[in-house]
Motif scaffolding. Sequence first.
Motif, PDB file in Angstrom:
ATOM      1  N   LEU A 153       0.831  -1.206   0.000  1.00  0.00           N
ATOM      2  CA  LEU A 153       0.000   0.000   0.000  1.00  0.00           C
ATOM      3  C   LEU A 153       0.865   1.256   0.000  1.00  0.00           C
ATOM      4  N   ASP A 154       1.975   1.198   0.707  1.00  0.00           N
ATOM      5  CA  ASP A 154       2.893   2.334   0.695  1.00  0.00           C
ATOM      6  C   ASP A 154       3.467   2.536  -0.708  1.00  0.00           C
ATOM      7  N   LEU A 155       3.778   1.447  -1.356  1.00  0.00           N
ATOM      8  CA  LEU A 155       4.276   1.524  -2.729  1.00  0.00           C
ATOM      9  C   LEU A 155       3.228   2.114  -3.658  1.00  0.00           C
ATOM     10  N   LEU A 156       1.986   1.696  -3.486  1.00  0.00           N
ATOM     11  CA  LEU A 156       0.902   2.249  -4.294  1.00  0.00           C
ATOM     12  C   LEU A 156       0.806   3.759  -4.101  1.00  0.00           C
ATOM     13  N   HIS A 157       0.980   4.192  -2.863  1.00  0.00           N
ATOM     14  CA  HIS A 157       0.955   5.626  -2.578  1.00  0.00           C
ATOM     15  C   HIS A 157       2.068   6.349  -3.317  1.00  0.00           C
ATOM     16  N   ARG A 158       3.265   5.781  -3.337  1.00  0.00           N
ATOM     17  CA  ARG A 158       4.397   6.424  -3.987  1.00  0.00           C
ATOM     18  C   ARG A 158       4.279   6.417  -5.506  1.00  0.00           C
ATOM     19  N   GLN A 159       3.400   5.567  -6.026  1.00  0.00           N
ATOM     20  CA  GLN A 159       3.177   5.531  -7.471  1.00  0.00           C
ATOM     21  C   GLN A 159       2.215   6.621  -7.936  1.00  0.00           C
ATOM     22  N   ARG A 160       1.582   7.315  -6.999  1.00  0.00           N
ATOM     23  CA  ARG A 160       0.602   8.329  -7.377  1.00  0.00           C
ATOM     24  C   ARG A 160       1.330   9.643  -7.654  1.00  0.00           C
ATOM     25  N   GLU A 161       1.871   9.711  -8.836  1.00  0.00           N
ATOM     26  CA  GLU A 161       2.590  10.897  -9.272  1.00  0.00           C
ATOM     27  C   GLU A 161       1.649  11.777 -10.078  1.00  0.00           C
ATOM     28  N   LEU A 162       2.180  12.774 -10.706  1.00  0.00           N
ATOM     29  CA  LEU A 162       1.360  13.656 -11.536  1.00  0.00           C
ATOM     30  C   LEU A 162       0.666  12.847 -12.621  1.00  0.00           C
ATOM     31  N   VAL A 163      -0.650  12.869 -12.612  1.00  0.00           N
ATOM     32  CA  VAL A 163      -1.437  12.036 -13.516  1.00  0.00           C
ATOM     33  C   VAL A 163      -1.810  12.826 -14.767  1.00  0.00           C
ATOM     34  N   THR A 164      -1.639  12.197 -15.917  1.00  0.00           N
ATOM     35  CA  THR A 164      -2.063  12.778 -17.180  1.00  0.00           C
ATOM     36  C   THR A 164      -3.090  11.852 -17.824  1.00  0.00           C
ATOM     37  N   ALA A 165      -3.671  12.313 -18.917  1.00  0.00           N
ATOM     38  CA  ALA A 165      -4.676  11.498 -19.610  1.00  0.00           C
ATOM     39  C   ALA A 165      -4.090  10.167 -20.068  1.00  0.00           C
ATOM     40  N   ALA A 166      -2.811  10.155 -20.381  1.00  0.00           N
ATOM     41  CA  ALA A 166      -2.167   8.926 -20.845  1.00  0.00           C
ATOM     42  C   ALA A 166      -2.113   7.864 -19.745  1.00  0.00           C
ATOM     43  N   ASP A 167      -2.241   8.274 -18.485  1.00  0.00           N
ATOM     44  CA  ASP A 167      -2.187   7.336 -17.366  1.00  0.00           C
ATOM     45  C   ASP A 167      -3.555   6.774 -16.993  1.00  0.00           C
ATOM     46  N   VAL A 168      -4.616   7.313 -17.548  1.00  0.00           N
ATOM     47  CA  VAL A 168      -5.964   7.035 -17.054  1.00  0.00           C
ATOM     48  C   VAL A 168      -6.331   5.556 -17.159  1.00  0.00           C
ATOM     49  N   VAL A 169      -6.091   4.940 -18.298  1.00  0.00           N
ATOM     50  CA  VAL A 169      -6.484   3.534 -18.461  1.00  0.00           C
ATOM     51  C   VAL A 169      -5.736   2.654 -17.462  1.00  0.00           C
ATOM     52  N   ASP A 170      -4.444   2.876 -17.327  1.00  0.00           N
ATOM     53  CA  ASP A 170      -3.652   2.089 -16.384  1.00  0.00           C
ATOM     54  C   ASP A 170      -4.159   2.286 -14.965  1.00  0.00           C
ATOM     55  N   ILE A 171      -4.439   3.511 -14.594  1.00  0.00           N
ATOM     56  CA  ILE A 171      -4.947   3.785 -13.245  1.00  0.00           C
ATOM     57  C   ILE A 171      -6.309   3.132 -13.043  1.00  0.00           C
ATOM     58  N   CYS A 172      -7.188   3.248 -14.016  1.00  0.00           N
ATOM     59  CA  CYS A 172      -8.531   2.686 -13.874  1.00  0.00           C
ATOM     60  C   CYS A 172      -8.498   1.160 -13.795  1.00  0.00           C
ATOM     61  N   ARG A 173      -7.666   0.531 -14.580  1.00  0.00           N
ATOM     62  CA  ARG A 173      -7.535  -0.922 -14.494  1.00  0.00           C
ATOM     63  C   ARG A 173      -7.040  -1.330 -13.114  1.00  0.00           C
TER      64      ARG A 173
END
Length: 449
Positions: A153-173
């Motif tokens: 969960l800590d790793l997941l938190h550190r993965q939340r960087e500046l989000v762009t439209a190109a990241d949306v599908v990966d984030i939603c999955r």
Amino acid sequence: MRKINKTIAFLLTAILFSGCGFVGQTEQLPNMDTTLEWMEQAPVLEYDVPVISPGVLVDQIGFDTVSTKTVIVRGKTLPQEFHIVDALTREVVFTGNLEKAEYVEETGEYNSYGDFTAFEQEGTYYIECDIIGCSYEFEIKEGLYEELLEHALDLLHRQRELVTAADVVDICRSLSVLLLSYELYTQVYETEEGEIPPLMTELKNYVEELLLLQDTKSGAVMEGDVEYRTETVWVSAVLAKFSYSYQKYDSTYATVCLQAADRAWRFTEQQGEETEAALRFFAAAELYRATGQSRYYNAADRLGWDLSADRSNRALIFGILTYSSTKRRVDMELCAELMADLFAEAEQIAVEAQTDAYLIGNSVNDAGLEDIFWDTLILSVIDYIITNQEYATLIARHHNYLAGANETAGCYIPSAGGERELLQGITTSRFNIAGYIMLLSEMMSHGKE
């Protein structure tokens, strides 16, 4: 394994589920630091790689005291027993039998398998076999998986960087995997104080990033003047899914998310048939479960009859599971049809594992790390529905594989004593982190039922 036909799938969904679906809910061996740092696409080894890979393969991260514990032994000639040795005292503390010695054509060696699930004494150990040698060290510790979950969960938190439209599908999955994990294994995530679970807090942070990318008028995901249509459908589905689970913590915020999901769906409707049918089915199913509105039911029903389960289609599997989990009225025939296909997919994974040298049916070399995590998700869902010990054991073996019981004896869940840079060409993956969190939560759930 006996096949599950449509009739049985229908009965299971009708009887076991509320509505149609589930309700969520020698010499010194090297020491291995088991602090989870990131999920890799290729193993990163914290020790000096020997010229010959170890012949005794075991989960290098370790085991919870009550978990399924297995060892794989490979070589030209195999012994009949294995010995668990205390890493500090060098005393043999457990002896087990090796079984099912089989020739593996691709390696030119024989593999045999041992089970030491009955051994629950906490400590640090290695496994020794006559002729073959020793494994790397591993730990048996009560609450080990809880610690790994906290690190993930800590790793997941550190993965939340500046989000762009190109990241949306990966984030939603990735969020879809995590929300499904929460629905199935709520007891794993809830705190004794009744506070919002850390997982849901982190998911809310990701959701806020998605909302910032949505145009408040059109409902579309936008960056500048560019509309992202596929991304908009994913956002519609995930916001509705999040709203459904988050409403018990903050109904006002859940409503905001649901309204945003509806705006995204209206934009999708205006685009006609341009986006994938399975993805629109997923969004319609989520919105129907969250709202009960007939327009979403009609869309899900119309789209669903043109689909058949395909375990490689992430959105479709998410949609099937949501359609099957709603307490609202659904088309039971469609539900049974789709679930029968999903049962067949899980059965196929189990059949493949029966002849696999490493007991899981899919390897990183053949399929890739993401596909292995996806297989564990499908197995977890079916195990949740029918409580099949074979599936539970197979899921645990997937963890063993990822943590060292594989072709290279490498750990795909790396450990490190401190911060370090990613190796060139290796990237972190939110989806794999999400898959690992779900894998851990499934194994932890057996001790919290």
